[in-house]
Scaffold this motif. Sequence first.
Motif, short mmCIF file in Angstrom:
data_model
loop_
_atom_site.label_atom_id
_atom_site.label_comp_id
_atom_site.label_asym_id
_atom_site.label_seq_id
_atom_site.Cartn_x
_atom_site.Cartn_y
_atom_site.Cartn_z
N HIS A 12 2.64 13.76 2.27
CA HIS A 12 3.74 12.85 2.59
C HIS A 12 3.30 11.44 2.20
O HIS A 12 2.13 11.09 2.33
N HIS A 13 4.26 10.62 1.75
CA HIS A 13 3.95 9.27 1.28
C HIS A 13 4.60 8.23 2.18
O HIS A 13 5.74 8.41 2.63
N TYR A 14 3.86 7.14 2.41
CA TYR A 14 4.33 6.05 3.25
C TYR A 14 4.08 4.74 2.53
O TYR A 14 2.97 4.48 2.08
N LEU A 15 5.12 3.91 2.43
CA LEU A 15 5.02 2.62 1.80
C LEU A 15 4.80 1.57 2.89
O LEU A 15 5.60 1.47 3.82
N VAL A 16 3.71 0.82 2.79
CA VAL A 16 3.36 -0.19 3.78
C VAL A 16 3.44 -1.56 3.10
O VAL A 16 2.75 -1.81 2.11
N THR A 17 4.31 -2.43 3.62
CA THR A 17 4.49 -3.78 3.09
C THR A 17 4.44 -4.76 4.26
O THR A 17 4.45 -4.33 5.42
N THR A 24 6.54 -0.43 7.60
CA THR A 24 6.15 0.84 7.00
C THR A 24 7.36 1.75 6.97
O THR A 24 8.13 1.80 7.92
N ARG A 25 7.52 2.47 5.85
CA ARG A 25 8.60 3.45 5.79
C ARG A 25 8.12 4.69 5.06
O ARG A 25 7.32 4.62 4.12
N ALA A 26 8.61 5.83 5.52
CA ALA A 26 8.30 7.10 4.86
C ALA A 26 9.11 7.18 3.58
O ALA A 26 10.28 6.79 3.55
N LEU A 27 8.48 7.67 2.53
CA LEU A 27 9.18 7.86 1.27
C LEU A 27 9.53 9.33 1.12
O LEU A 27 8.74 10.21 1.43
N TYR A 61 0.85 -1.19 0.00
CA TYR A 61 0.00 0.00 0.00
C TYR A 61 0.89 1.23 0.00
O TYR A 61 1.89 1.29 0.72
N LEU A 62 0.51 2.23 -0.78
CA LEU A 62 1.17 3.52 -0.77
C LEU A 62 0.17 4.53 -0.25
O LEU A 62 -0.79 4.89 -0.93
N TRP A 63 0.37 4.96 1.01
CA TRP A 63 -0.53 5.90 1.66
C TRP A 63 -0.02 7.31 1.44
O TRP A 63 1.19 7.57 1.47
N THR A 64 -0.94 8.25 1.24
CA THR A 64 -0.62 9.67 1.10
C THR A 64 -1.37 10.43 2.18
O THR A 64 -2.59 10.31 2.29
N SER A 65 -0.62 11.21 2.96
CA SER A 65 -1.22 11.98 4.05
C SER A 65 -1.87 13.24 3.49
O SER A 65 -1.60 13.63 2.36
N PRO A 66 -2.68 13.91 4.30
CA PRO A 66 -3.29 15.17 3.85
C PRO A 66 -2.25 16.23 3.49
O PRO A 66 -2.51 17.11 2.69
N SER A 67 -1.04 16.13 4.06
CA SER A 67 0.03 17.08 3.75
C SER A 67 0.95 16.59 2.63
O SER A 67 2.04 17.11 2.44
N ASP A 125 13.13 8.85 -3.25
CA ASP A 125 12.68 7.46 -3.27
C ASP A 125 11.58 7.27 -4.29
O ASP A 125 11.55 6.30 -5.02
N GLU A 126 10.65 8.21 -4.34
CA GLU A 126 9.51 8.09 -5.23
C GLU A 126 9.92 8.20 -6.69
O GLU A 126 9.32 7.63 -7.56
N ALA A 127 10.99 8.94 -6.97
CA ALA A 127 11.45 9.11 -8.34
C ALA A 127 12.29 7.92 -8.79
O ALA A 127 12.67 7.84 -9.94
#
Length: 57
Positions: A32-37, A41-44, A24-30, A48-50
């Motif tokens: 920020h992206h978080y990869l959940v496997t 979980t780790r902040a991207l 899962y790739l979660w995106t916060s209201p601000s 990292d995203e590029a």
Amino acid sequence: MCRGHHRAKTHAGWSYERPAPTVYLWTSPSAHHYLVTPAGTRALHPADEAGTDPPEE
């Protein structure tokens, strides 16, 4: 999706994408992206995203 994650998505402005069955790739209201496997979980960061490595310090 469990109740807590559903409430975060619905009422708190979070969104997610599911690029693979257990990823899962979660995106916060601000925006920020978080990869959940299954491994955790780790902040991207933008680098990292590029698909590039962050600059070395």
